[in-house]
Write a protein that holds these residues in place. Structure first.
Motif, PDB file in Angstrom:
ATOM      1  N   UNK A 106      47.595  45.601 -14.143  1.00 22.20           N
ATOM      2  CA  UNK A 106      48.082  46.821 -13.383  1.00 22.20           C
ATOM      3  C   UNK A 106      46.951  47.309 -12.380  1.00 22.20           C
ATOM      4  N   UNK A 107      45.774  47.412 -12.749  1.00 21.92           N
ATOM      5  CA  UNK A 107      44.612  47.801 -12.136  1.00 21.92           C
ATOM      6  C   UNK A 107      44.253  46.805 -10.869  1.00 21.92           C
ATOM      7  N   UNK A 108      44.416  45.449 -11.188  1.00 20.11           N
ATOM      8  CA  UNK A 108      43.780  44.488 -10.588  1.00 20.11           C
ATOM      9  C   UNK A 108      44.840  44.440  -9.466  1.00 20.11           C
ATOM     10  N   UNK A 109      46.146  44.608  -9.629  1.00 19.29           N
ATOM     11  CA  UNK A 109      47.093  44.532  -8.660  1.00 19.29           C
ATOM     12  C   UNK A 109      46.722  45.680  -7.438  1.00 19.29           C
ATOM     13  N   UNK A 110      46.298  46.540  -7.514  1.00 16.98           N
ATOM     14  CA  UNK A 110      46.165  47.652  -6.730  1.00 16.98           C
ATOM     15  C   UNK A 110      45.017  47.242  -5.783  1.00 16.98           C
ATOM     16  N   UNK A 111      44.263  46.122  -5.981  1.00 20.90           N
ATOM     17  CA  UNK A 111      43.099  45.824  -5.267  1.00 20.90           C
ATOM     18  C   UNK A 111      43.354  45.610  -3.715  1.00 20.90           C
ATOM     19  N   UNK A 112      44.432  45.452  -3.210  1.00 18.94           N
ATOM     20  CA  UNK A 112      44.576  45.662  -1.549  1.00 18.94           C
ATOM     21  C   UNK A 112      44.178  46.965  -1.192  1.00 18.94           C
ATOM     22  N   UNK A 113      44.326  47.971  -1.852  1.00 10.88           N
ATOM     23  CA  UNK A 113      44.053  49.281  -1.582  1.00 10.88           C
ATOM     24  C   UNK A 113      42.426  49.482  -1.099  1.00 10.88           C
ATOM     25  N   UNK A 114      41.479  48.553  -1.595  1.00  9.97           N
ATOM     26  CA  UNK A 114      39.983  48.493  -1.283  1.00  9.97           C
ATOM     27  C   UNK A 114      40.302  48.041   0.112  1.00  9.97           C
ATOM     28  N   UNK A 115      40.789  47.244   0.672  1.00 10.51           N
ATOM     29  CA  UNK A 115      40.984  46.972   2.154  1.00 10.51           C
ATOM     30  C   UNK A 115      41.076  48.208   2.856  1.00 10.51           C
ATOM     31  N   UNK A 116      42.007  49.192   2.556  1.00 12.93           N
ATOM     32  CA  UNK A 116      42.249  50.409   3.192  1.00 12.93           C
ATOM     33  C   UNK A 116      40.990  51.077   3.278  1.00 12.93           C
ATOM     34  N   UNK A 117      40.408  51.172   1.991  1.00 10.18           N
ATOM     35  CA  UNK A 117      39.262  52.219   1.809  1.00 10.18           C
ATOM     36  C   UNK A 117      37.981  51.586   2.832  1.00 10.18           C
ATOM     37  N   UNK A 118      37.897  50.190   2.600  1.00 12.70           N
ATOM     38  CA  UNK A 118      36.904  49.757   3.605  1.00 12.70           C
ATOM     39  C   UNK A 118      36.960  49.847   5.061  1.00 12.70           C
ATOM     40  N   UNK A 119      38.258  49.644   5.257  1.00 15.16           N
ATOM     41  CA  UNK A 119      38.758  50.173   6.818  1.00 15.16           C
ATOM     42  C   UNK A 119      38.097  51.617   7.047  1.00 15.16           C
ATOM     43  N   UNK A 120      38.405  52.575   6.255  1.00 16.07           N
ATOM     44  CA  UNK A 120      37.968  54.048   6.368  1.00 16.07           C
ATOM     45  C   UNK A 120      36.409  54.119   6.647  1.00 16.07           C
ATOM     46  N   UNK A 121      35.755  53.114   5.719  1.00  9.04           N
ATOM     47  CA  UNK A 121      34.245  53.290   6.001  1.00  9.04           C
ATOM     48  C   UNK A 121      33.937  52.919   7.377  1.00  9.04           C
ATOM     49  N   UNK A 122      34.484  51.941   7.915  1.00 13.26           N
ATOM     50  CA  UNK A 122      34.332  51.450   9.311  1.00 13.26           C
ATOM     51  C   UNK A 122      34.581  52.199  10.335  1.00 13.26           C
ATOM     52  N   UNK A 123      35.769  52.944  10.049  1.00  6.63           N
ATOM     53  CA  UNK A 123      36.474  53.958  11.210  1.00  6.63           C
ATOM     54  C   UNK A 123      35.656  55.331  11.108  1.00  6.63           C
TER      55      UNK A 123
END
Length: 149
Positions: A106-123
Motif C-alpha cells: 500500500x505504501x509503495x503504491x503511493x510512490x507516484x506522489x514523490x514526483x509531485x513533491x519533487x516538482x514542488x521542490x523545483x517550482x
C-alpha cells in the motif's frame, strides 16, 4: 481516473507548482499513464485501445517533449526510476505476499506522489516543499482500509 479526480489534481497542481503549467501537465500525464500501466499489468480493469493509445502517446511523445520535464530531467529521472521500482516491488509483494506485505505494498503504491513533491521542490524550493508536503500526500485517494492488494 474520474473527472472529479482530474479536477482535484488540476487545482492542486496549480497550487503545488506555483502556477507552472508545464509541471502540472507533466504530472497529469504521469497520473494518466500510471493508471493505464497499472491496469494493463494487474489486469484488474479492461483497457480500451483508445485509452492505451492515449497513454502510449503521452509516454512516448508528450512527456519527453514537455519543457519542464526536459529542463529538469537530471533531477526528475532518478525520482521516476524509483517510482517505477517501488511500484514494481509492490506488484511482486502482492503476487507472492509474505506476512505484513499488504501494508508495505500500500505504501509503495503511493510512490507516484514523490514526483509531485519533487516538482514542488523545483517550482518553489525546499521551504515550499516542506510547507506543502502533507498536502501532496493527502491527495492520495486510497486508504489502507479499502486497499485491495
Amino acid at each position: 481516473m474520474t473527472e472529479d479526480e482530474q479536477i482535484a489534481f488540476t487545482a492542486a497542481f496549480d497550487r503545488l507548482f506555483k502556477g507552472n503549467a508545464a509541471a502540472a501537465r507533466m504530472c497529469a500525464d504521469f497520473v494518466s499513464v500510471a493508471h493505464v500501466w497499472d491496469d494493463l499489468v494487474d489486469a484488474d480493469k479492461p483497457v480500451s485501445s483508445a485509452t492505451a493509445d492515449m497513454a502510449f502517446r503521452k509516454m512516448m511523445l508528450e512527456i519527453p517533449a514537455n519543457e519542464f520535464y526536459r529542463a529538469n530531467f537530471a533531477f526528475l529521472h532518478p525520482v521516476i526510476v524509483m517510482i517505477w521500482a517501488q511500484w514494481s516491488a509492490a506488484n511482486g509483494m502482492e503476487t507472492h505476499p509474505f506476512r505484513g506485505d499488504r501494508e508495505k505494498a500500500f505504501m509503495l503504491r503511493a510512490s507516484l506522489y514523490q514526483l509531485f513533491h519533487a516538482c514542488a521542490v523545483l517550482c518553489g524550493g525546499l521551504d515550499w516543499a516542506a510547507e506543502i508536503g502533507p498536502e501532496v500526500y493527502r491527495l492520495y485517494g486510497e486508504s489502507l482500509e479499502t486497499f485491495d492488494a
